[in-house]
Design a protein around this motif. Sequence first.
Motif, PDB file in Angstrom:
ATOM      1  N   MET A  65       0.511  -0.936   0.507  1.00 53.07           N
ATOM      2  CA  MET A  65       0.168   0.133  -0.156  1.00 53.07           C
ATOM      3  C   MET A  65       1.235   1.037   0.017  1.00 53.07           C
ATOM      4  O   MET A  65       2.091   1.374   0.398  1.00 53.07           O
ATOM      5  CB  MET A  65      -0.476  -0.066   0.666  1.00 53.07           C
ATOM      6  CG  MET A  65      -2.379  -1.084   1.445  1.00 53.07           C
ATOM      7  SD  MET A  65      -3.028  -1.378  -0.175  1.00 53.07           S
ATOM      8  CE  MET A  65      -3.895   0.497   0.580  1.00 53.07           C
ATOM      9  N   ASP A  66       0.268   2.677  -0.496  1.00 51.54           N
ATOM     10  CA  ASP A  66       1.119   3.424  -0.404  1.00 51.54           C
ATOM     11  C   ASP A  66       1.621   3.435   1.018  1.00 51.54           C
ATOM     12  O   ASP A  66       1.044   3.063   2.499  1.00 51.54           O
ATOM     13  CB  ASP A  66      -0.134   5.097   0.541  1.00 51.54           C
ATOM     14  CG  ASP A  66      -0.083   4.609  -1.540  1.00 51.54           C
ATOM     15  OD1 ASP A  66       0.501   5.021  -2.247  1.00 51.54           O
ATOM     16  OD2 ASP A  66      -1.336   5.155  -2.409  1.00 51.54           O
ATOM     17  N   THR A  67       3.170   3.761   0.941  1.00 54.47           N
ATOM     18  CA  THR A  67       4.223   4.123   2.053  1.00 54.47           C
ATOM     19  C   THR A  67       4.093   3.597   2.989  1.00 54.47           C
ATOM     20  O   THR A  67       4.288   3.194   3.731  1.00 54.47           O
ATOM     21  CB  THR A  67       3.524   5.200   3.299  1.00 54.47           C
ATOM     22  OG1 THR A  67       2.091   4.049   4.485  1.00 54.47           O
ATOM     23  CG2 THR A  67       2.518   6.077   3.273  1.00 54.47           C
ATOM     24  N   ASN A 121       9.610  -2.612  -9.119  1.00 53.93           N
ATOM     25  CA  ASN A 121       8.497  -1.391  -7.744  1.00 53.93           C
ATOM     26  C   ASN A 121       6.904  -1.844  -8.306  1.00 53.93           C
ATOM     27  O   ASN A 121       6.921  -0.285  -9.205  1.00 53.93           O
ATOM     28  CB  ASN A 121       9.546  -0.385  -7.393  1.00 53.93           C
ATOM     29  CG  ASN A 121       8.901   0.460  -6.770  1.00 53.93           C
ATOM     30  OD1 ASN A 121       7.484   0.436  -6.377  1.00 53.93           O
ATOM     31  ND2 ASN A 121       9.392   1.587  -6.326  1.00 53.93           N
ATOM     32  N   ARG A 122       6.347  -2.432  -7.787  1.00 55.99           N
ATOM     33  CA  ARG A 122       4.765  -2.522  -7.995  1.00 55.99           C
ATOM     34  C   ARG A 122       4.770  -3.644  -9.231  1.00 55.99           C
ATOM     35  O   ARG A 122       6.456  -3.415  -9.850  1.00 55.99           O
ATOM     36  CB  ARG A 122       4.194  -0.955  -8.607  1.00 55.99           C
ATOM     37  CG  ARG A 122       4.207  -0.258  -7.698  1.00 55.99           C
ATOM     38  CD  ARG A 122       3.610   0.767  -7.575  1.00 55.99           C
ATOM     39  NE  ARG A 122       2.935   2.193  -7.191  1.00 55.99           N
ATOM     40  CZ  ARG A 122       2.308   1.599  -5.494  1.00 55.99           C
ATOM     41  NH1 ARG A 122       1.229   1.217  -5.719  1.00 55.99           N
ATOM     42  NH2 ARG A 122       2.305   2.977  -4.871  1.00 55.99           N
ATOM     43  N   SER A 123       3.700  -3.504  -9.861  1.00 53.76           N
ATOM     44  CA  SER A 123       3.761  -4.660 -11.297  1.00 53.76           C
ATOM     45  C   SER A 123       3.307  -5.143 -11.543  1.00 53.76           C
ATOM     46  O   SER A 123       2.286  -4.286 -11.694  1.00 53.76           O
ATOM     47  CB  SER A 123       4.944  -5.837 -10.355  1.00 53.76           C
ATOM     48  OG  SER A 123       3.908  -6.428  -9.307  1.00 53.76           O
ATOM     49  N   PHE A 192       3.899  13.560  -1.193  1.00 50.38           N
ATOM     50  CA  PHE A 192       2.980  13.004  -0.702  1.00 50.38           C
ATOM     51  C   PHE A 192       1.998  13.492  -1.886  1.00 50.38           C
ATOM     52  O   PHE A 192       1.626  14.257  -2.364  1.00 50.38           O
ATOM     53  CB  PHE A 192       2.317  14.483  -0.102  1.00 50.38           C
ATOM     54  CG  PHE A 192       1.857  14.365   1.086  1.00 50.38           C
ATOM     55  CD1 PHE A 192       1.304  13.282   2.079  1.00 50.38           C
ATOM     56  CD2 PHE A 192       0.005  14.784   0.573  1.00 50.38           C
ATOM     57  CE1 PHE A 192       0.308  13.386   2.388  1.00 50.38           C
ATOM     58  CE2 PHE A 192      -1.193  14.754   1.522  1.00 50.38           C
ATOM     59  CZ  PHE A 192      -1.027  13.488   2.774  1.00 50.38           C
ATOM     60  N   ARG A 193       0.602  12.819  -2.224  1.00 53.82           N
ATOM     61  CA  ARG A 193      -0.157  12.989  -3.321  1.00 53.82           C
ATOM     62  C   ARG A 193      -1.437  13.151  -2.556  1.00 53.82           C
ATOM     63  O   ARG A 193      -1.813  11.991  -1.986  1.00 53.82           O
ATOM     64  CB  ARG A 193      -0.028  11.786  -3.785  1.00 53.82           C
ATOM     65  CG  ARG A 193       0.916  11.455  -5.041  1.00 53.82           C
ATOM     66  CD  ARG A 193       1.000  12.160  -6.324  1.00 53.82           C
ATOM     67  NE  ARG A 193       2.272  12.343  -6.880  1.00 53.82           N
ATOM     68  CZ  ARG A 193       2.977  11.436  -7.237  1.00 53.82           C
ATOM     69  NH1 ARG A 193       3.065  10.398  -6.554  1.00 53.82           N
ATOM     70  NH2 ARG A 193       4.540  11.621  -7.662  1.00 53.82           N
ATOM     71  N   LEU A 194      -2.529  13.729  -2.850  1.00 52.25           N
ATOM     72  CA  LEU A 194      -3.677  14.669  -1.840  1.00 52.25           C
ATOM     73  C   LEU A 194      -4.155  12.474  -2.268  1.00 52.25           C
ATOM     74  O   LEU A 194      -5.325  12.282  -1.470  1.00 52.25           O
ATOM     75  CB  LEU A 194      -4.444  14.690  -2.959  1.00 52.25           C
ATOM     76  CG  LEU A 194      -3.786  16.459  -2.586  1.00 52.25           C
ATOM     77  CD1 LEU A 194      -4.295  17.799  -2.500  1.00 52.25           C
ATOM     78  CD2 LEU A 194      -4.053  16.412  -0.607  1.00 52.25           C
ATOM     79  N   GLY A 195      -4.343  12.229  -3.935  1.00 51.46           N
ATOM     80  CA  GLY A 195      -4.417  10.684  -4.482  1.00 51.46           C
ATOM     81  C   GLY A 195      -4.545  10.222  -3.441  1.00 51.46           C
ATOM     82  O   GLY A 195      -5.836   8.555  -3.021  1.00 51.46           O
ATOM     83  N   ASP A 196      -3.630   9.682  -2.791  1.00 52.23           N
ATOM     84  CA  ASP A 196      -3.098   8.978  -1.196  1.00 52.23           C
ATOM     85  C   ASP A 196      -3.956   8.740  -0.192  1.00 52.23           C
ATOM     86  O   ASP A 196      -4.724   7.774   0.140  1.00 52.23           O
ATOM     87  CB  ASP A 196      -1.622   8.975  -0.724  1.00 52.23           C
ATOM     88  CG  ASP A 196      -0.597   9.046  -1.590  1.00 52.23           C
ATOM     89  OD1 ASP A 196      -0.771   8.471  -3.203  1.00 52.23           O
ATOM     90  OD2 ASP A 196       0.600   8.905  -1.449  1.00 52.23           O
ATOM     91  N   LEU A 197      -5.083   9.882  -0.272  1.00 48.83           N
ATOM     92  CA  LEU A 197      -5.930   9.881   0.967  1.00 48.83           C
ATOM     93  C   LEU A 197      -6.910   8.574   0.308  1.00 48.83           C
ATOM     94  O   LEU A 197      -7.979   8.440   1.217  1.00 48.83           O
ATOM     95  CB  LEU A 197      -6.000  11.333   1.379  1.00 48.83           C
ATOM     96  CG  LEU A 197      -5.029  11.871   1.543  1.00 48.83           C
ATOM     97  CD1 LEU A 197      -5.190  13.463   2.411  1.00 48.83           C
ATOM     98  CD2 LEU A 197      -4.584  11.488   3.069  1.00 48.83           C
TER      99      LEU A 197
HETATM  100 MG    MG Z   1       2.485   6.562  -4.141  1.00 49.26          MG
END
Ligand code: MG
Length: 267
Positions: A65-67, A121-123, A192-197
């Motif tokens: 997941m993000d982070t 890194n992701r796939s 930081f991406r607002l989309g992450d929220l």
């Molecule tokens: Mg990201």
Amino acid sequence: MKQYLVKPDSTVKLSKWDPNDTGDFKGGKKEGQAEIRKLNAKLESLQELLFAEHKHKVLVVFQAMDTGGKDGTIRRVFDGVNPAGVRVASFKAPTSEQLDHDFLWRIHKETPGNGEMVIFNRSHYEDVLIVRVHDLVPKKVWSKRFDQINEFERMLAENGTTILKFYLHIDLDEQKERLQARLDDSSKHWKFRLGDLAERKRWPEYMNAYEDVLNKTSTDHAPWYIVPANRKWYRDLVISSVLVDTLEGLKMKYPESEENLDGVFIE
Ligand code: MG
Ligand code: ATP
């Protein structure tokens, strides 16, 4: 580290896997880090051997997941490994050209050759994760992808690729802390991406999608490991150990010289 291996056809419930786990490791962070340095040194020589022997291909997949810590893991676990022999392939949202092809098209091009180690890194797993959670393709399309992925990975394995897949397991609280840290420090704002929220709100849907991935695509030839990842040092320790054990298991040997070097004298 076998306790983190997902057996083929399991029924993993991620809520039962503790992201704070530090296993049988009795020492704390300091001792963990000392252990990681030793494993680092081993990984460095194993990578040289891999390159010299030019026989095996190694593919390491990271999903989280993000982070979740993919970037930090790559930085630390491969610290000291010769950059000439290792390549990182990061998979972002596909371009329109990539979308015009099957989902494995862009992936296959990045897979390792003989003597090479490639880190994803992701796939291709994004194509049954974000794609599923966001309905980017219909269910009848993504649901076939588990078998397609298994077949693809089997083909890679049968052609000399050792595949290891790591899911970095953090929980919602840990993600909150890490996002907050990015928000509080202006030198981390670029991450930081607002989309992450918005993604964070879909946590349960993602966990559900990850469970399907882990249950349907952990195979003998391309196993998944669920890595407890709230504690970064333990995460790195688990991954370094699995990598070193797996590479040692390949029983690689330095090739002999093609010429007869007996009695060669350098003036
Ligand atoms: Mg990201
Ligand atoms: P970090 O974890 O450090 O934020 P990142 O890997 O998230 O780095 P970003 O540029 O923030 O990098 O995000 C890449 C985005 O691309 C992710 O949201 C990911 O889900 C998305 N993505 C990757 N593959 C696909 C795919 N096949 N279809 C749609 N989206 C994808």
